[in-house]
Motif scaffolding. Structure first.
Motif, mmCIF file in Angstrom:
data_model
loop_
_atom_site.group_PDB
_atom_site.id
_atom_site.type_symbol
_atom_site.label_atom_id
_atom_site.label_comp_id
_atom_site.label_asym_id
_atom_site.label_seq_id
_atom_site.Cartn_x
_atom_site.Cartn_y
_atom_site.Cartn_z
ATOM 1 N N VAL A 63 0.824 -1.168 0.052
ATOM 2 C CA VAL A 63 0.014 0.145 -0.110
ATOM 3 C C VAL A 63 0.788 1.168 -0.031
ATOM 4 N N GLY A 64 0.385 2.164 -0.778
ATOM 5 C CA GLY A 64 1.264 3.721 -0.788
ATOM 6 C C GLY A 64 0.343 4.485 -1.948
ATOM 7 N N SER A 65 0.945 5.659 -2.003
ATOM 8 C CA SER A 65 0.130 6.470 -2.780
ATOM 9 C C SER A 65 -0.251 6.162 -4.118
ATOM 10 N N VAL A 115 -0.607 -4.638 -11.215
ATOM 11 C CA VAL A 115 -0.752 -4.200 -9.938
ATOM 12 C C VAL A 115 -1.615 -3.021 -10.129
ATOM 13 N N ALA A 116 -2.486 -2.551 -8.945
ATOM 14 C CA ALA A 116 -3.506 -1.618 -9.088
ATOM 15 C C ALA A 116 -3.027 -0.157 -8.452
ATOM 16 N N PHE A 117 -3.261 0.904 -9.268
ATOM 17 C CA PHE A 117 -2.554 2.166 -8.957
ATOM 18 C C PHE A 117 -3.852 3.142 -8.409
ATOM 19 N N ARG A 118 -3.722 4.002 -7.922
ATOM 20 C CA ARG A 118 -4.535 5.383 -7.426
ATOM 21 C C ARG A 118 -3.703 6.453 -7.435
ATOM 22 N N TYR A 119 -4.049 7.607 -8.091
ATOM 23 C CA TYR A 119 -3.494 8.858 -8.087
ATOM 24 C C TYR A 119 -4.480 9.738 -7.373
ATOM 25 N N PRO A 120 -4.157 10.322 -6.253
ATOM 26 C CA PRO A 120 -5.308 11.208 -5.491
ATOM 27 C C PRO A 120 -5.184 12.619 -6.547
ATOM 28 N N PRO A 121 -6.182 13.363 -6.396
ATOM 29 C CA PRO A 121 -6.527 14.323 -7.147
ATOM 30 C C PRO A 121 -5.239 15.488 -6.856
ATOM 31 N N ALA A 122 -5.218 16.205 -7.662
ATOM 32 C CA ALA A 122 -4.266 17.370 -7.898
ATOM 33 C C ALA A 122 -4.469 18.556 -6.748
ATOM 34 N N LYS A 142 1.661 16.424 -9.130
ATOM 35 C CA LYS A 142 2.634 15.361 -9.606
ATOM 36 C C LYS A 142 1.654 13.970 -9.461
ATOM 37 N N GLY A 143 1.896 12.970 -10.494
ATOM 38 C CA GLY A 143 1.538 11.753 -10.410
ATOM 39 C C GLY A 143 2.582 10.914 -10.243
ATOM 40 N N ILE A 144 3.101 10.368 -11.494
ATOM 41 C CA ILE A 144 4.273 9.800 -11.681
ATOM 42 C C ILE A 144 5.091 10.616 -12.867
ATOM 43 N N VAL A 175 2.173 10.316 -15.638
ATOM 44 C CA VAL A 175 0.833 10.440 -15.338
ATOM 45 C C VAL A 175 0.726 11.804 -14.508
ATOM 46 N N VAL A 176 -0.219 12.559 -14.931
ATOM 47 C CA VAL A 176 -0.335 14.162 -14.523
ATOM 48 C C VAL A 176 -1.706 13.978 -13.563
ATOM 49 N N ARG A 177 -1.567 14.632 -12.334
ATOM 50 C CA ARG A 177 -3.111 14.264 -11.437
ATOM 51 C C ARG A 177 -4.117 15.268 -11.893
ATOM 52 N N GLN A 178 -5.318 15.026 -12.008
ATOM 53 C CA GLN A 178 -6.300 15.966 -12.420
ATOM 54 C C GLN A 178 -7.042 16.480 -10.989
ATOM 55 N N THR A 179 -7.490 17.803 -11.466
ATOM 56 C CA THR A 179 -8.066 18.433 -10.374
ATOM 57 C C THR A 179 -9.481 17.823 -9.943
ATOM 58 N N GLY A 180 -9.693 17.548 -8.741
ATOM 59 C CA GLY A 180 -10.939 17.216 -8.126
ATOM 60 C C GLY A 180 -11.395 15.710 -8.065
ATOM 61 N N ARG A 181 -10.571 14.831 -8.891
ATOM 62 C CA ARG A 181 -10.845 13.536 -8.871
ATOM 63 C C ARG A 181 -9.672 12.687 -8.926
ATOM 64 N N SER A 182 -9.735 11.713 -8.149
ATOM 65 C CA SER A 182 -8.759 10.386 -8.291
ATOM 66 C C SER A 182 -8.558 9.819 -9.511
ATOM 67 N N ARG A 183 -7.668 9.282 -9.916
ATOM 68 C CA ARG A 183 -7.411 8.415 -10.887
ATOM 69 C C ARG A 183 -7.128 6.935 -10.536
ATOM 70 N N TYR A 184 -8.024 5.887 -11.341
ATOM 71 C CA TYR A 184 -7.594 4.612 -11.010
ATOM 72 C C TYR A 184 -7.252 3.779 -12.217
ATOM 73 N N SER A 185 -6.161 2.873 -11.960
ATOM 74 C CA SER A 185 -5.977 1.949 -13.295
ATOM 75 C C SER A 185 -5.241 0.857 -12.614
ATOM 76 N N TYR A 186 -4.865 -0.124 -13.731
ATOM 77 C CA TYR A 186 -4.289 -1.324 -13.306
ATOM 78 C C TYR A 186 -3.200 -1.311 -14.421
ATOM 79 N N GLY A 187 -1.818 -1.898 -14.085
ATOM 80 C CA GLY A 187 -0.734 -2.192 -14.974
ATOM 81 C C GLY A 187 -0.116 -3.770 -14.785
ATOM 82 N N PHE A 188 -0.171 -4.365 -16.249
ATOM 83 C CA PHE A 188 0.305 -5.595 -16.145
ATOM 84 C C PHE A 188 1.815 -5.626 -16.804
#
Length: 294
Positions: free
Chosen positions: A78-80, A143-150, A156-158, A219-232
């Motif tokens: 678990v982490g950001s 892996v499942a990723f979550r990027y909190p809102p900007a 900064k995302g990744i 990845v650039v974080r977006q305003t107001g919404r978290s971003r969810y994704s998966y990477g294989f």
């Protein structure tokens, strides 16, 4: 700014034994051009059901709504941006998430082998050369990723990077934020329902002696919404020796652009980028660390 969108390729001809060769040839031409230009494209009809992708993204959102202490119980990763992963040895995931990750892993393992064979053919290599070279699937993972809102002070995302593996698949929600660099400019990878984003990693760039590109992305974080994704991550066994294949050096009279190295050596250097971040971007270790000066 130049207008550009990454190409989308229909993979259904590769799953249909009766498909005409022309449809496969057209798809491979698009993939080969994308791989030689920037290493990024999208695929549809790839074998991973849309219903499973939707379910996985919803489970990821649910997971992140748990209190921190609960998330830590369920996964040591678990982490950001790196909450949970699976590589046939799941780590303390709840039963529902483990079941979904295992099913995703199973589907994308097959798609990874298919894409590896397509890349093999696009490079003009003998049949199954990459499969025989990379025959150990124990290091693949999802892996499942979550990027909190900007925020006003931090979007900064990744940061920009290339993947160190062979081939990566990503499926993302509708929020967006993934970008690819082409010819020095950044372009958004617009989310497409049901599509997988595909990018090549450093291993393919070295093996092909720069014929195919390892995709530079962020990845650039977006305003107001978290971003969810998966990477294989279609990976490589850590003790594997990597160097440009003779098909792109000796056999065509071209000098190798990289010195050979053991994959785990590169993994160690990339990990050091994270554990001991360099003070300047110029000091970050990339695959160019192994490049032979010209």
């Amino acid at each position: 700014m130049t207008s550009f969108s990454i190409p989308t390729v229909d993979l259904s001809p590769f799953f249909n034994e009766g498909a005409e060769d022309d449809s496969k040839k057209e798809a491979m031409e698009i993939i080969a051009k994308a791989c030689s230009d920037h290493g990024f494209f999208q695929v549809t009809n790839h074998g991973l059901p849309l219903s499973l992708m939707t379910r996985a993204l919803q489970l990821s959102k649910t997971f992140f709504e748990y209190p921190s202490e609960e998330k830590l119980k369920l996964s040591p990763l678990v982490g950001s941006f790196l909450p949970a992963g699976y590589n046939r040895q799941p780590e303390h995931l709840d039963e529902k998430s483990e079941e979904v990750l295992e099913e995703i892993f199973s589907h994308l393992s097959k798609t990874g082998l298919l894409m590896e064979s397509i890349v093999n053919e696009c490079l003009g290599l003998p049949p199954n050369l990459l499969k025989e070279y990379n025959d150990d699937r124990s290091c693949d993972f999802v892996v499942a990723f979550r990027y909190p809102p900007a925020t006003d002070t931090d979007d900064k995302g990744i940061s920009e990077h290339e993947d160190g593996n062979c081939i990566t698949f990503v499926f993302q929600d509708e929020v967006g934020g993934l970008e690819v660099r082409k010819d020095g400019e950044w372009f958004p990878v617009t989310p497409t329902e049901g599509a997988l984003v595909v990018n090549l990693g450093d291993v393919i760039q070295v093996l092909s002696n720069n014929k195919f590109k390892s995709a530079t992305h962020r990845v650039v974080r977006q305003t107001g919404r978290s971003r969810y994704s998966y990477g294989f991550f279609h990976n490589l066994e850590s003790d594997k020796w990597i160097e440009p294949l003779s098909h792109f050096t000796k056999e065509i009279g071209e000098p190798p652009k990289y010195r050979g190295f053991v994959y785990k050596e590169y993994q160690r250097l990339r990990m050091r980028n994270k554990t001991h971040p360099p003070t300047t971007p110029q000091d970050v270790i990339h695959i160019t660390h192994f490049a032979i000066p010209t």
